[in-house]
Scaffold this motif. Structure first.
Motif, PDB file in Angstrom:
ATOM      1  N   HIS A   1       0.833  -1.206   0.000  1.00 50.55           N
ATOM      2  CA  HIS A   1       0.000   0.000   0.000  1.00 50.55           C
ATOM      3  C   HIS A   1       0.869   1.259   0.000  1.00 50.55           C
ATOM      4  O   HIS A   1       0.682   2.169  -0.813  1.00 50.55           O
TER       5      HIS A   1
ATOM      6  N   ASP B   1      -9.417   4.328   4.355  1.00 49.17           N
ATOM      7  CA  ASP B   1      -9.238   3.915   2.961  1.00 49.17           C
ATOM      8  C   ASP B   1     -10.038   2.635   2.743  1.00 49.17           C
ATOM      9  O   ASP B   1      -9.772   1.619   3.399  1.00 49.17           O
TER      10      ASP B   1
ATOM     11  N   TRP C   1     -13.225   6.481   0.064  1.00 51.71           N
ATOM     12  CA  TRP C   1     -12.831   6.758   1.447  1.00 51.71           C
ATOM     13  C   TRP C   1     -14.048   7.140   2.271  1.00 51.71           C
ATOM     14  O   TRP C   1     -14.982   7.762   1.758  1.00 51.71           O
TER      15      TRP C   1
ATOM     16  N   GLN D   1      -9.992   8.818  -5.389  1.00 55.97           N
ATOM     17  CA  GLN D   1      -9.088   9.533  -4.488  1.00 55.97           C
ATOM     18  C   GLN D   1      -9.550  10.972  -4.279  1.00 55.97           C
ATOM     19  O   GLN D   1      -8.745  11.851  -3.946  1.00 55.97           O
TER      20      GLN D   1
ATOM     21  N   HIS E   1      -7.320  -2.441  -2.188  1.00 53.77           N
ATOM     22  CA  HIS E   1      -5.879  -2.588  -1.926  1.00 53.77           C
ATOM     23  C   HIS E   1      -5.551  -2.346  -0.447  1.00 53.77           C
ATOM     24  O   HIS E   1      -4.482  -2.721   0.014  1.00 53.77           O
TER      25      HIS E   1
ATOM     26  N   HIS F   1      -3.368   9.512   1.419  1.00 54.36           N
ATOM     27  CA  HIS F   1      -2.541   8.479   2.045  1.00 54.36           C
ATOM     28  C   HIS F   1      -1.582   9.067   3.071  1.00 54.36           C
ATOM     29  O   HIS F   1      -1.306   8.429   4.084  1.00 54.36           O
TER      30      HIS F   1
HETATM   31 MN   MN3 Z   1      -5.022   3.329  -0.578  1.00 57.97          MN
END
Ligand code: MN3
Length: 205
Positions: free
Chosen positions: A28, A166, A132, A151, A170, A83
């Motif tokens: 990640h 998140d 998210w 994102q 992934h 992130h």
């Molecule tokens: Mn991520």
């Protein structure tokens, strides 16, 4: 004037186990986040004057960006900021009940932390596909729960995120496979309230 860079984690890859496993963290951070940073640089290299602005400024003002890179900055600038926040609001030996000023605000807005967790979990599970779930400070200074696709960042809406979960596959699939709910339940054990408070205080204006 500097190019964005992948931030180092402040804890080892296995520090969040058993809630988030080391293999997921390694891929990640080292692959997914790194790709957002690299792709952001590819976009900004087409308009190097934009390196004078912070990524936060760019993502907060997407409408001012050149057409040919707006979507790349939305996806990869958002991915970089999202992130960066995500790594910082998790820490080993964390979780538990909220502390400090944000605890008071959570009680004032949602009644109690259990209710906030339910709302965040509903936002996380209700986000179809990748995205998210957020606890953000809205423009009026109030705490809100929201979700974004892909994102997209709350920053682009004038909000200040203080918690972000998140829910891209992934983030959990290697360890949890399809039950996103199990990942979200476990994830709450990683919340770094000291960082969440710092973000909350910085968002007061
Ligand atoms: Mn991520």
């Amino acid at each position: 004037m500097s190019k964005p860079a992948l931030p180092e984690l402040s804890y080892p890859l296995d520090a969040l186990e058993p809630f988030v496993d080391a293999r997921t963290m390694g891929i990640h951070h080292g692959k997914h986040h790194a790709a957002y940073v690299n792709n952001l640089i590819v976009a900004l290299d087409k308009h190097p004057a934009l390196y004078e602005k912070s990524v936060h400024e760019l993502v907060a003002n997407l409408e001012t960006l050149p057409d040919d890179i707006r979507n790349a900055v939305r996806n990869n600038g958002g991915g970089h900021l999202n992130h960066t926040l995500f790594w910082e609001i998790m820490s080993p030996g964390a979780g538990g009940d909220p502390t400090g000023p944000v605890a008071e605000a959570i009680t004032g807005t949602f009644g109690d932390y259990g209710t906030l967790k339910e709302k965040l979990k509903a936002a996380a599970l209700g986000q179809f596909g990748s995205g998210w779930a957020w606890l953000s400070v809205a423009a009026d200074g109030k705490l809100i729960v929201e979700a974004t696709a892909n994102q997209d960042s709350p920053i682009s809406k004038g909000h200040s995120p203080v918690i972000g979960i998140d829910v891209w596959e992934h983030a959990y699939y290697l360890q949890y496979q399809n039950p996103r709910a199990n990942y979200v339940d476990a994830w709450f054990n990683t919340v770094n309230w000291s960082k969440v408070n710092a973000l909350f205080l910085a968002a007061q204006r």
